[in-house]
Scaffold this motif. Structure first.
Motif, PDB file in Angstrom:
ATOM      1  N   PHE A 115      -2.834   0.072  -4.057  1.00 34.99           N
ATOM      2  CA  PHE A 115      -4.091   0.185  -3.215  1.00 34.99           C
ATOM      3  C   PHE A 115      -5.245  -0.748  -3.562  1.00 34.99           C
ATOM      4  CE2 PHE A 115      -2.492   4.561  -3.568  1.00 34.99           C
ATOM      5  CZ  PHE A 115      -2.253   4.742  -2.009  1.00 34.99           C
ATOM      6  N   ASN A 144     -10.374   2.990   3.193  1.00 32.37           N
ATOM      7  CA  ASN A 144     -10.493   4.383   3.726  1.00 32.37           C
ATOM      8  C   ASN A 144      -9.381   5.188   2.626  1.00 32.37           C
ATOM      9  OD1 ASN A 144     -12.773   3.973   4.826  1.00 32.37           O
ATOM     10  ND2 ASN A 144     -11.572   3.969   6.896  1.00 32.37           N
ATOM     11  N   ILE A 145      -8.155   4.690   2.866  1.00 30.64           N
ATOM     12  CA  ILE A 145      -7.018   5.271   2.412  1.00 30.64           C
ATOM     13  C   ILE A 145      -7.056   5.338   0.737  1.00 30.64           C
ATOM     14  CG2 ILE A 145      -4.497   5.179   1.756  1.00 30.64           C
ATOM     15  CD1 ILE A 145      -4.051   4.210   4.576  1.00 30.64           C
ATOM     16  N   LYS A 146      -7.590   4.164   0.123  1.00 27.28           N
ATOM     17  CA  LYS A 146      -7.662   4.137  -1.238  1.00 27.28           C
ATOM     18  C   LYS A 146      -8.876   5.031  -1.634  1.00 27.28           C
ATOM     19  CE  LYS A 146      -9.373   0.751  -4.811  1.00 27.28           C
ATOM     20  NZ  LYS A 146      -9.712  -0.399  -5.188  1.00 27.28           N
ATOM     21  N   GLU A 147      -9.882   5.028  -0.993  1.00 31.05           N
ATOM     22  CA  GLU A 147     -11.027   6.278  -1.531  1.00 31.05           C
ATOM     23  C   GLU A 147     -10.353   7.561  -1.097  1.00 31.05           C
ATOM     24  OE1 GLU A 147     -15.543   7.131   0.217  1.00 31.05           O
ATOM     25  OE2 GLU A 147     -14.483   5.619   1.184  1.00 31.05           O
ATOM     26  N   HIS A 148      -9.738   7.813  -0.184  1.00 33.71           N
ATOM     27  CA  HIS A 148      -9.279   9.143  -0.059  1.00 33.71           C
ATOM     28  C   HIS A 148      -8.458   9.598  -1.110  1.00 33.71           C
ATOM     29  CE1 HIS A 148      -8.079  12.910   1.947  1.00 33.71           C
ATOM     30  NE2 HIS A 148      -6.800  12.635   1.934  1.00 33.71           N
ATOM     31  N   VAL A 149      -7.338   8.714  -1.416  1.00 33.59           N
ATOM     32  CA  VAL A 149      -6.494   8.653  -2.636  1.00 33.59           C
ATOM     33  C   VAL A 149      -7.388   8.914  -3.990  1.00 33.59           C
ATOM     34  CG1 VAL A 149      -4.554   7.646  -4.221  1.00 33.59           C
ATOM     35  CG2 VAL A 149      -4.524   7.704  -1.570  1.00 33.59           C
ATOM     36  N   ILE A 197       0.642  -1.323   0.005  1.00 33.34           N
ATOM     37  CA  ILE A 197       0.060  -0.099   0.038  1.00 33.34           C
ATOM     38  C   ILE A 197       0.807   1.354  -0.018  1.00 33.34           C
ATOM     39  CG2 ILE A 197      -1.584   1.382   1.515  1.00 33.34           C
ATOM     40  CD1 ILE A 197      -3.056  -1.402   2.358  1.00 33.34           C
ATOM     41  N   SER A 198       2.175   1.411   0.917  1.00 23.26           N
ATOM     42  CA  SER A 198       2.803   2.240   0.575  1.00 23.26           C
ATOM     43  C   SER A 198       3.490   2.610  -0.559  1.00 23.26           C
ATOM     44  CB  SER A 198       3.936   2.186   1.794  1.00 23.26           C
ATOM     45  OG  SER A 198       4.947   1.080   1.433  1.00 23.26           O
ATOM     46  N   MET A 249      -9.054   0.480   6.956  1.00 22.45           N
ATOM     47  CA  MET A 249      -8.191   1.634   6.927  1.00 22.45           C
ATOM     48  C   MET A 249      -7.557   1.670   5.343  1.00 22.45           C
ATOM     49  SD  MET A 249      -4.620   2.229   8.920  1.00 22.45           S
ATOM     50  CE  MET A 249      -3.666   1.012   7.642  1.00 22.45           C
ATOM     51  N   ALA A 250      -7.151   0.490   4.824  1.00 24.25           N
ATOM     52  CA  ALA A 250      -6.701   0.468   3.475  1.00 24.25           C
ATOM     53  C   ALA A 250      -7.740   1.010   2.548  1.00 24.25           C
ATOM     54  CB  ALA A 250      -6.271  -0.902   3.086  1.00 24.25           C
TER      55      ALA A 250
END
Length: 500
Positions: A225, A251-256, A220-221, A248-249
């Motif tokens: 994603f 949410n990060i994907k959605e945010h990205v 992910i880093s 969390m992953a």
């Protein structure tokens, strides 16, 4: 060995610890009971040997006092005799309690009976001695001594047998103790191995999902994603950790994705602003070229209008029509390139332009027009001054160089999501290199060419038309140029939906 996944790590560790302690305690209890049993056997054997030895000693002491009394008639010896006689009687009772249905038990029973008989003989002999019955106590003494010797030999033989048995029993106990010790050592080693395996199992069970989770975090880093994070039910804690990390992953994907979408929108807006700026620049440069090619266009327009009115007053219809067409063309040009026009307006301007050419050159310039009969086709909006430069190009670089003239053909129709407009001529044609140069010119070179190339009336070249169409529609494939079978065609492919 795999415990249910719903059990917590703490519960599993406590269970394994209690199991290990339980196994160790059972092993210790077994060792304790085994050694205790051996000790009980040893104590029992010792007590039996002690009872027999004590009885043997008391018999010897009793016999000694018996003989002393008979030789000295001492009252002390008599008292001592009775004391030892009572002790022998007690020993007889103790020995009879240990009688069992074994070979030794039978021997003990025989000794007890012989000792009873021995006590009776000794007691009778002492009574005869005290009663001064010489014959009786002499015979009693002899019988007592004989009985004592027999009992002594029998007891010595039995004690010797017990000693040998005790030695064998001791050797057996030693072997059993050694076996128990070995068993304890093996059990301790097994428990140690079990604990080591259990610790390794728990370590692997705890670190494996964490290592996998670390690899997912690394992916992910790195920008992946879309990595799939499966369910993990190793334990309740790990299951919660994986579920939280997966959320969390996501949410990060959605945010990205939101950031990327925002960036794409901003990039599109920036690109649109740049295109609009380029469009305005191209329009200004085109208008400048048009103004440079016209000497005071308003003055010329007014002069042409006056000429048309004079021709009308003198009844010269041809001259009047000529001036009116010229005035219409100038009026259309004066509206500026920063405004759009309908296809109908463009076609009307082309008709006026072709009337000028045909009035001037006669039948050497032929014009054919084919427009698809659709009510909304003529209302299609496109950049102003799109078709006239193409028609001018068809005349100047096509049929004007032919002595016998030629034909300019214009067609418009609807095809799918596009409006197609074709301007063709049967002039001298165009080389593939020239076509490639027009369609694939570098943007910077194209902007430089816009400042140089111009047509004889509008002051706008094909380069300018292509550049403005690409900016207006936001795509590059708006024009095709073909030269086949003596006919050169400029095909415009204009999308119905214009990019915002």
């Amino acid at each position: 060995m795999r415990l249910p996944s719903s059990i917590r790590y703490q519960t599993k560790l406590v269970a394994f610890l209690l199991l290990s302690i339980g196994i160790t305690m059972l092993a210790g209890l077994y060792s304790y009971l085994s050694i205790q049993n051996l000790m009980d056997d040893s104590v029992e054997t010792f007590q039996k040997n002690y009872q027999l030895a004590n009885a043997y000693r008391e018999v010897e002491l009793m016999q000694k006092e018996f003989e002393t009394y008979f030789s000295t008639s001492s009252s002390d010896s008599l008292v001592a005799f009775y004391n030892h006689s009572a002790a022998v009687g007690s020993n007889i009772e103790e020995l009879r309690k240990t009688v069992t249905y074994t070979e030794r038990g039978i021997h003990v029973k025989n000794i007890s009976n012989m000792m009873d008989h021995y006590l009776q003989c000794a007691d009778d002999a002492v009574r005869a001695k005290r009663g001064r019955m010489v014959d009786n106590y002499t015979q009693g003494y002899a019988d007592t001594v004989k009985e004592n010797r027999y009992i002594t030999r029998y007891m010595e033989k039995m004690m010797s047998t017990d000693l040998i048995g005790s030695a064998e029993r001791y050797a057996e106990i030693s072997r059993n103790v050694g076996q128990i010790t070995m068993f304890n050592n093996l059990l301790i080693a097994a428990v140690a191995i079990f604990m080591t395996v259990a610790i390794g199992f728990f370590s692997a069970e705890m670190t494996r999902p964490l290592s996998q989770l670390a690899s997912y975090a690394q992916e992910i880093s790195g920008g992946n994603f879309d990595v799939q994070i499966p369910e993990n039910h190793t334990s309740r804690e790990v299951s919660v950790l994986y579920r939280t990390f997966r959320l969390m992953a996501a949410n990060i994907k959605e945010h990205v994705e939101e950031l990327r979408q925002k960036q794409r929108i901003e990039s599109a807006l920036s690109e649109q602003k740049v295109n609009n700026l380029k469009m305005k620049t191209a329009l200004r440069e085109s208008e400048l070229l048009a103004l440079q090619s016209q000497v005071n266009p308003h003055f010329i327009f007014n002069t042409i209008n006056i000429g048309a009115q004079l021709a009308m007053l003198h009844g010269d219809d041809i001259t009047c029509t000529y001036f009116q067409n010229a005035a219409d063309i100038f009026r259309y040009n004066l509206r500026g390139l920063d405004t759009n026009a309908t296809l109908r307006q463009e076609l009307e301007n082309i008709n006026a332009y072709m009337n000028l050419l045909q009035t001037r050159f006669g039948d050497t310039v032929q014009f054919r027009q084919q427009i698809e009969e659709k009510t909304d086709l003529l209302d299609f909006v496109l950049p102003r001054m799109t078709l006239q430069p193409l028609v001018e190009n068809a005349y100047i670089h096509g049929i004007s160089e032919r002595e016998d003239g030629g034909v300019i053909r214009l067609a418009a129709w609807e095809e799918g999501d596009e409006i197609r407009v074709a301007v063709c001529d049967n002039g001298k044609g165009m080389t593939p290199e020239k076509i490639e140069e027009l369609l694939h010119v570098d943007p910077e070179e194209q902007e430089q060419a816009l400042r140089i190339r111009k047509s004889h009336v509008s002051g706008i070249g094909v380069d300018n038309v292509l550049h403005r169409l690409r900016l207006f529609y936001g795509r590059t494939d708006v024009m095709e140029i073909t030269c086949e079978e003596g006919e050169t065609c400029f095909l415009l492919k204009l999308p119905k939906q214009v990019m915002p």
